[in-house]
Design a protein around this motif. Structure first.
Motif, PDB file in Angstrom:
ATOM      1  N   VAL A  10     125.560 -20.659 -38.672  1.00 23.98           N
ATOM      2  CA  VAL A  10     124.626 -19.716 -38.068  1.00 23.98           C
ATOM      3  C   VAL A  10     123.786 -19.132 -39.197  1.00 23.98           C
ATOM      4  O   VAL A  10     124.333 -18.609 -40.168  1.00 23.98           O
ATOM      5  N   THR A  11     122.460 -19.229 -39.064  1.00 22.17           N
ATOM      6  CA  THR A  11     121.577 -18.673 -40.089  1.00 22.17           C
ATOM      7  C   THR A  11     120.950 -17.372 -39.590  1.00 22.17           C
ATOM      8  O   THR A  11     120.919 -17.099 -38.377  1.00 22.17           O
ATOM      9  N   PHE A  12     120.431 -16.596 -40.541  1.00 21.41           N
ATOM     10  CA  PHE A  12     119.900 -15.267 -40.252  1.00 21.41           C
ATOM     11  C   PHE A  12     118.551 -15.075 -40.922  1.00 21.41           C
ATOM     12  O   PHE A  12     118.288 -15.653 -41.980  1.00 21.41           O
ATOM     13  N   PRO A  13     117.695 -14.232 -40.348  1.00 18.53           N
ATOM     14  CA  PRO A  13     116.375 -14.006 -40.933  1.00 18.53           C
ATOM     15  C   PRO A  13     116.385 -13.092 -42.150  1.00 18.53           C
ATOM     16  O   PRO A  13     115.416 -13.040 -42.891  1.00 18.53           O
ATOM     17  N   SER A  14     117.495 -12.379 -42.354  1.00 20.32           N
ATOM     18  CA  SER A  14     117.556 -11.447 -43.483  1.00 20.32           C
ATOM     19  C   SER A  14     118.980 -11.329 -44.005  1.00 20.32           C
ATOM     20  O   SER A  14     119.949 -11.619 -43.289  1.00 20.32           O
ATOM     21  N   PRO A  38     123.463 -24.387 -46.302  1.00 22.83           N
ATOM     22  CA  PRO A  38     123.499 -25.781 -46.762  1.00 22.83           C
ATOM     23  C   PRO A  38     122.091 -26.332 -46.977  1.00 22.83           C
ATOM     24  O   PRO A  38     121.139 -25.935 -46.301  1.00 22.83           O
ATOM     25  N   ARG A  39     121.951 -27.262 -47.888  1.00 17.93           N
ATOM     26  CA  ARG A  39     120.649 -27.858 -48.207  1.00 17.93           C
ATOM     27  C   ARG A  39     120.009 -28.572 -47.027  1.00 17.93           C
ATOM     28  O   ARG A  39     118.800 -28.717 -46.978  1.00 17.93           O
ATOM     29  N   ALA A  40     120.822 -29.014 -46.082  1.00 11.65           N
ATOM     30  CA  ALA A  40     120.300 -29.763 -44.936  1.00 11.65           C
ATOM     31  C   ALA A  40     119.446 -28.896 -44.005  1.00 11.65           C
ATOM     32  O   ALA A  40     118.695 -29.423 -43.192  1.00 11.65           O
ATOM     33  N   ILE A  41     119.563 -27.578 -44.129  1.00  8.85           N
ATOM     34  CA  ILE A  41     118.776 -26.673 -43.293  1.00  8.85           C
ATOM     35  C   ILE A  41     118.126 -25.613 -44.169  1.00  8.85           C
ATOM     36  O   ILE A  41     118.512 -25.420 -45.325  1.00  8.85           O
ATOM     37  N   THR A  42     117.155 -24.923 -43.618  1.00 12.25           N
ATOM     38  CA  THR A  42     116.524 -23.830 -44.350  1.00 12.25           C
ATOM     39  C   THR A  42     116.679 -22.556 -43.534  1.00 12.25           C
ATOM     40  O   THR A  42     116.745 -22.600 -42.308  1.00 12.25           O
ATOM     41  N   ALA A  43     116.730 -21.441 -44.225  1.00  9.89           N
ATOM     42  CA  ALA A  43     116.862 -20.155 -43.547  1.00  9.89           C
ATOM     43  C   ALA A  43     116.183 -19.087 -44.370  1.00  9.89           C
ATOM     44  O   ALA A  43     116.024 -19.236 -45.585  1.00  9.89           O
ATOM     45  N   GLY A  44     115.819 -18.016 -43.703  1.00  9.36           N
ATOM     46  CA  GLY A  44     115.080 -16.958 -44.351  1.00  9.36           C
ATOM     47  C   GLY A  44     115.800 -16.279 -45.499  1.00  9.36           C
ATOM     48  O   GLY A  44     115.185 -15.940 -46.497  1.00  9.36           O
ATOM     49  N   GLU A  71     119.069 -16.537 -36.614  1.00 13.50           N
ATOM     50  CA  GLU A  71     117.855 -17.344 -36.723  1.00 13.50           C
ATOM     51  C   GLU A  71     118.046 -18.737 -36.123  1.00 13.50           C
ATOM     52  O   GLU A  71     117.162 -19.257 -35.463  1.00 13.50           O
ATOM     53  N   GLY A  72     119.217 -19.339 -36.348  1.00 10.79           N
ATOM     54  CA  GLY A  72     119.461 -20.682 -35.842  1.00 10.79           C
ATOM     55  C   GLY A  72     120.947 -21.000 -35.780  1.00 10.79           C
ATOM     56  O   GLY A  72     121.749 -20.397 -36.481  1.00 10.79           O
ATOM     57  N   TRP A  73     121.288 -21.953 -34.924  1.00  9.57           N
ATOM     58  CA  TRP A  73     122.662 -22.428 -34.759  1.00  9.57           C
ATOM     59  C   TRP A  73     122.653 -23.927 -35.029  1.00  9.57           C
ATOM     60  O   TRP A  73     121.877 -24.667 -34.426  1.00  9.57           O
TER      61      TRP A  73
END
Length: 78
Positions: A10-14, A38-44, A71-73
């Motif tokens: 789970v990614t977050f914007p901050s 992880p490098r496979a995804i990007t996050a804020g 931000e994303g799952w």
């Protein structure tokens, strides 16, 4: 070398949202831990919450109960 298994990320914007997730998951005894994104995804913010895919409903509940912004799952082999 450690065998890769499917994980929920789970990614977050901050950073503050990621830290809030950690706080509320610990209070709720929800599974998982903070990791670098992880490098496979990007996050804020560069931080993410990692758990097993089957834990998603519980983590979604923690997010709803405490108003954390995700931000994303993602499901990845890690």
């Amino acid at each position: 070398m450690r065998e890769k298994t499917m994980k929920l990320v789970v990614t977050f914007p901050s950073t503050s949202a990621a830290m809030a997730m950690e706080k509320y998951c610990k209070e709720s005894q929800a599974p998982g831990r903070l990791i670098p994104v992880p490098r496979a995804i990007t996050a804020g913010c560069g931080m993410a919450w990692m758990a097993l895919p089957g834990e998603r409903p519980l983590l979604e509940q923690v997010i709803r109960d405490h108003g954390v912004t995700a931000e994303g799952w993602y499901e990845l082999m890690l």
